[in-house]
Design a protein around this motif. Structure first.
Motif, short mmCIF file in Angstrom:
data_model
loop_
_atom_site.label_atom_id
_atom_site.label_comp_id
_atom_site.label_asym_id
_atom_site.label_seq_id
_atom_site.Cartn_x
_atom_site.Cartn_y
_atom_site.Cartn_z
N TRP A 156 -1.02 -1.37 -0.50
CA TRP A 156 0.34 -1.33 -1.41
C TRP A 156 -0.32 -0.85 -2.93
O TRP A 156 -1.34 -1.62 -2.83
CB TRP A 156 0.43 -2.56 -1.05
N HIS B 251 18.84 -0.07 3.30
CA HIS B 251 16.96 -0.40 2.99
C HIS B 251 16.40 -0.68 1.66
O HIS B 251 17.02 0.28 0.86
CB HIS B 251 16.41 1.04 4.00
N ASN B 252 16.37 -1.98 1.68
CA ASN B 252 15.54 -2.21 0.49
C ASN B 252 14.43 -2.81 0.53
O ASN B 252 14.03 -3.35 1.27
CB ASN B 252 16.19 -4.30 0.36
N TYR B 253 13.54 -1.81 0.11
CA TYR B 253 12.19 -1.70 -0.05
C TYR B 253 11.68 -3.18 -0.67
O TYR B 253 9.69 -3.25 -0.68
CB TYR B 253 11.33 -0.69 -0.58
N GLY B 254 12.33 -3.67 -1.42
CA GLY B 254 11.71 -4.21 -2.91
C GLY B 254 10.84 -4.02 -3.54
O GLY B 254 10.92 -3.07 -3.71
N ARG B 255 9.45 -4.74 -4.26
CA ARG B 255 8.98 -4.29 -5.39
C ARG B 255 7.77 -3.37 -4.93
O ARG B 255 6.68 -3.11 -5.82
CB ARG B 255 8.83 -5.56 -6.58
N ILE B 256 7.19 -3.71 -4.05
CA ILE B 256 6.18 -2.74 -3.19
C ILE B 256 6.41 -2.06 -2.54
O ILE B 256 7.24 -1.91 -1.70
CB ILE B 256 5.23 -3.94 -2.87
N ARG B 257 5.04 -1.14 -2.26
CA ARG B 257 5.46 -0.18 -1.60
C ARG B 257 4.17 0.62 -0.93
O ARG B 257 3.24 0.29 -1.29
CB ARG B 257 6.25 1.25 -1.87
N ALA C 284 3.04 -1.03 -6.20
CA ALA C 284 4.19 -1.10 -6.79
C ALA C 284 5.22 -0.24 -7.42
O ALA C 284 4.47 0.89 -6.49
CB ALA C 284 4.21 -1.91 -8.62
N VAL C 285 6.50 -0.07 -6.58
CA VAL C 285 7.03 1.08 -5.89
C VAL C 285 6.62 2.23 -7.46
O VAL C 285 6.66 3.77 -7.12
CB VAL C 285 8.36 0.42 -6.26
#
Length: 247
Positions: A205, A143-149, A207-208
């Motif tokens: 939202w 599961h790739n969350y990308g650059r934001i969470r 950044a990670v």
């Protein structure tokens, strides 16, 4: 004495028989592996040169070159095993069963891909890194969350509160926080009737790498804003009555 001589003679005959039967196959398998190493090295160098003209990170180029080397050498290894008379179908089926039982339960931020075919994860506010071999990643569900969470904050306010005012206050807090992203827009809405309060879901939202800091800042800022406007955040309450006593 005669028994020992007979045993030695029998052992020699057995070794000679095995050498005659399997020696050529073993020699051919060794030659196939040597050729496989040479060819795999040549393929790896060619892939590295080919990828040098592409806009890729150096660790990614190294990873792809090593995958090409492993795939090419694997083909020659299968040829060597087949030459020795090894049944490949049961072997491959066994490897598939073992691989299917591997589960990857590591979460973190991908920091680097090193030459040893490993992926390194780091977690915020934790010392050290998690080294995950690629053999536990290939074929698994990632599961790739990308650059934001999306941060999930829940705030309870009294039933007498003006929900419109409360939501506006919370949105103002989110706009004032530099860690909170405005695109995608944050979600602020009532979600549940609790025992003593109405739950407000706050899901901005970020950044990670800002997830932990932003969560604490939002809780603190919302508490200050609600207190300043006189909005009550009721503590959990429970009414206890004794049997036989008047209400």
């Amino acid at each position: 004495m005669n028994d020992q001589a007979a045993t030695i003679s029998h052992a020699k005959d057995t070794l000679v028989d095995l050498a005659i039967r399997f020696g050529p196959r073993l020699l051919a398998a060794v030659v196939i592996l040597i050729v496989g190493v040479i060819v795999s090295n040549w393929v790896s160098r060619w892939v590295t040169q080919f990828l040098g003209y592409r806009e890729l990170e150096p660790p990614v180029r190294v990873l792809l070159a090593r995958i090409a080397w492993a795939f090419c050498f694997g083909v020659f290894a299968l040829m060597a095993l087949q030459n020795l008379g090894v049944e490949l179908l049961p072997l491959l089926a066994g490897l598939g069963v073992v691989g299917a039982g591997v589960a990857l339960a590591t979460q973190g931020v991908l920091s680097n891909i090193v030459a040893g075919l490993t992926i390194i994860f780091s977690k915020p506010f934790r010392v050290g890194e998690y080294v995950v071999p690629n053999r536990k990643v290939v074929g698994e569900i990632l599961h790739n969350y990308g650059r934001i969470r999306q941060v999930e904050v829940s705030i309870g306010v009294a039933y007498e509160s003006d929900l419109g005012v409360v939501i506006d206050l919370i949105r103002g807090v989110l706009r004032a926080n530099p860690r909170v992203l405005q695109d995608p827009p944050p979600v602020v809405q009532p979600t549940q009737f609790g025992d003593s309060s109405i739950s407000i879901a706050v899901k901005p939202w970020v950044a990670v790498q800002d997830q932990v800091q932003a969560t604490g800042e939002i809780y603190a800022a919302v508490l200050v804003a609600l207190r300043a406007r006189g909005v009550v955040i009721p503590p959990p309450q429970r009414e206890v009555r004794l049997i036989g006593q008047p209400a």
